[in-house]
Design an enzyme around this catalytic site. Structure first.
Site, mmCIF file in Angstrom:
data_model
loop_
_atom_site.group_PDB
_atom_site.id
_atom_site.type_symbol
_atom_site.label_atom_id
_atom_site.label_comp_id
_atom_site.label_asym_id
_atom_site.label_seq_id
_atom_site.Cartn_x
_atom_site.Cartn_y
_atom_site.Cartn_z
ATOM 1 N N SER A 19 32.216 51.446 1.997
ATOM 2 C CA SER A 19 33.518 52.113 2.001
ATOM 3 C C SER A 19 34.232 51.823 0.692
ATOM 4 C CB SER A 19 34.360 51.594 3.181
ATOM 5 O OG SER A 19 35.724 51.906 3.012
ATOM 6 N N SER A 20 35.127 52.728 0.314
ATOM 7 C CA SER A 20 35.901 52.538 -0.916
ATOM 8 C C SER A 20 36.847 51.349 -0.823
ATOM 9 C CB SER A 20 36.706 53.802 -1.233
ATOM 10 O OG SER A 20 37.597 54.102 -0.173
ATOM 11 N N CYS A 21 37.046 50.810 0.384
ATOM 12 C CA CYS A 21 37.952 49.664 0.529
ATOM 13 C C CYS A 21 37.363 48.388 -0.064
ATOM 14 C CB CYS A 21 38.321 49.438 1.995
ATOM 15 S SG CYS A 21 36.962 48.824 3.016
ATOM 16 N N TYR B 80 37.036 43.880 6.851
ATOM 17 C CA TYR B 80 35.965 44.875 6.796
ATOM 18 C C TYR B 80 35.401 44.963 5.379
ATOM 19 C CZ TYR B 80 33.681 49.452 7.228
ATOM 20 O OH TYR B 80 32.770 50.482 7.226
ATOM 21 N N LYS C 162 31.512 44.341 3.937
ATOM 22 C CA LYS C 162 30.768 45.376 3.226
ATOM 23 C C LYS C 162 30.357 44.919 1.823
ATOM 24 C CE LYS C 162 30.225 48.533 6.249
ATOM 25 N NZ LYS C 162 28.860 48.927 6.655
ATOM 26 N N HIS D 209 41.327 56.572 12.026
ATOM 27 C CA HIS D 209 41.837 56.690 10.665
ATOM 28 C C HIS D 209 42.871 57.811 10.595
ATOM 29 C CE1 HIS D 209 38.013 54.499 9.756
ATOM 30 N NE2 HIS D 209 38.827 53.874 8.946
#
Length: 329
Positions: free
Chosen positions: A109-111, A138, A142, A181
């Protein structure tokens, strides 16, 4: 080059991402796909994962399995978001290595990128600053998956790569207002406000504005959104091609404000009421736009525009209101 008969295990094949990948692979002629539901195989259980690999002997593994959720879920269940995601991916990555799986695609994920990293987000910005606190649990999980795949690639020379999609949406999304989301939550909120209004009022009164919708934050943060079928296409492209690096962003390279997103969804749903912004709720990261130049240079681009994607997602929602996924903590 991957043969159409290669055995491909898609972890998380019943989720929004995994099911889109499964459909895309089938459409492109892949005939030996393997999947297990969470009740059939607990990916947090190392022994169960090892037994599954020993039985099925997959040639390729695509990791689309994760515990996911929005700001509220990440804040309320930090331990589960950290530990369960690490358990899932560690079991899959390490067992793939020990059973000589040659191709592994890890989805993140971009997070994973720092909260205040320069925009647009480049792959090289990983681990250059603090994460966004509302989803750091999270994100940290990742990041460990990305680095594990990178280490295997470096040490063992295997084709293990990580694809980092931007915010995803589409068919089979999670529309549970407690855990979803922003985009699917907005679709449901606008739809239910419209339906509640129509059920409450007479035919003449129904011509008035629909009930208002309250949304979190200020509406000023900027976000990028990728239709899940585009991500599936990117995964299959990565499967069929040899990439030079270990980490690639997957997105559209275009963003908009949350306010603009809300207005686009409101228009799609045909809701006519007021939008109320609750500025007391967190906004999250100010902006998260992906630099997708590496993926573009590798030969892949997104195809589905946001307006078309939202329309298709709302159509799916209307057809599946009684059965759409609701995450249970």
């Amino acid at each position: 080059m991957i043969n159409n008969n290669a055995k491909i295990y898609i972890a998380g094949h019943r989720g929004m991402v995994g099911s889109a990948i499964w459909r895309d692979l089938e459409a492109k002629g892949y005939t030996n796909l393997v999947g297990r539901t969470s009740s059939q195989l607990d990916l947090r259980n190392r022994e169960a994962v090892e037994a599954f690999f020993a039985q099925e002997k997959p040639d390729v593994v695509i990791d689309a399995a994760a515990r996911v959720g929005g700001i509220l879920a990440n804040n309320d269940y930090p331990y589960q978001f950290l530990m369960e995601n690490m358990q899932i991916q560690n079991n899959l990555i390490d067992t793939s290595l020990s059973t000589d799986v040659q191709k592994f695609i890890f989805l993140g994920s971009s997070c994973i990128y720092p909260k205040l990293a320069p925009q647009p987000l480049k792959e090289e910005y990983l681990l250059t600053g603090p994460l966004e606190p509302t989803n750091e649990w999270y994100a940290i999980a990742k990041i460990t998956g990305v680095k594990a795949c990178e280490a295997i690639r470096k040490q063992f020379g295997k084709d293990y790569i990580s694809l980092m999609p931007t915010n995803l949406y589409g068919p089979y999304d999670n529309f549970d207002l407690n855990t979803s989301h922003v985009l699917p939550a907005m679709i449901r909120k606008f739809h239910e406000a419209k339906q509640s209004h129509l059920s409450m009022l007479s035919e003449v009164e129904a011509e008035k504005e629909h009930l208002p919708v309250t949304l979190w934050g200020s509406g000023t943060p900027m976000r990028e959104f990728l239709f899940v079928e585009d991500l599936a296409d990117a995964v299959v492209y990565a499967l069929e091609n040899q990439f030079q690096d270990n980490l690639y962003n997957v997105g559209t390279g275009v963003d908009l404000t949350i306010k603009e997103l809300a207005e686009l969804i409101q228009q799609t749903v045909s809701h006519t009421g007021e939008i109320i912004w609750d500025a007391g709720k967190p906004d999250g990261t100010p902006r998260k736009l992906m630099d997708v130049s590496k993926m573009t240079d590798a030969g892949w681009k997104a195809k589905v525009g946001l307006e078309e994607g939202i329309k298709r997602t709302y159509e799916w929602f209307l057809e599946n209101q009684e059965t759409f996924k609701q995450v249970k903590i």
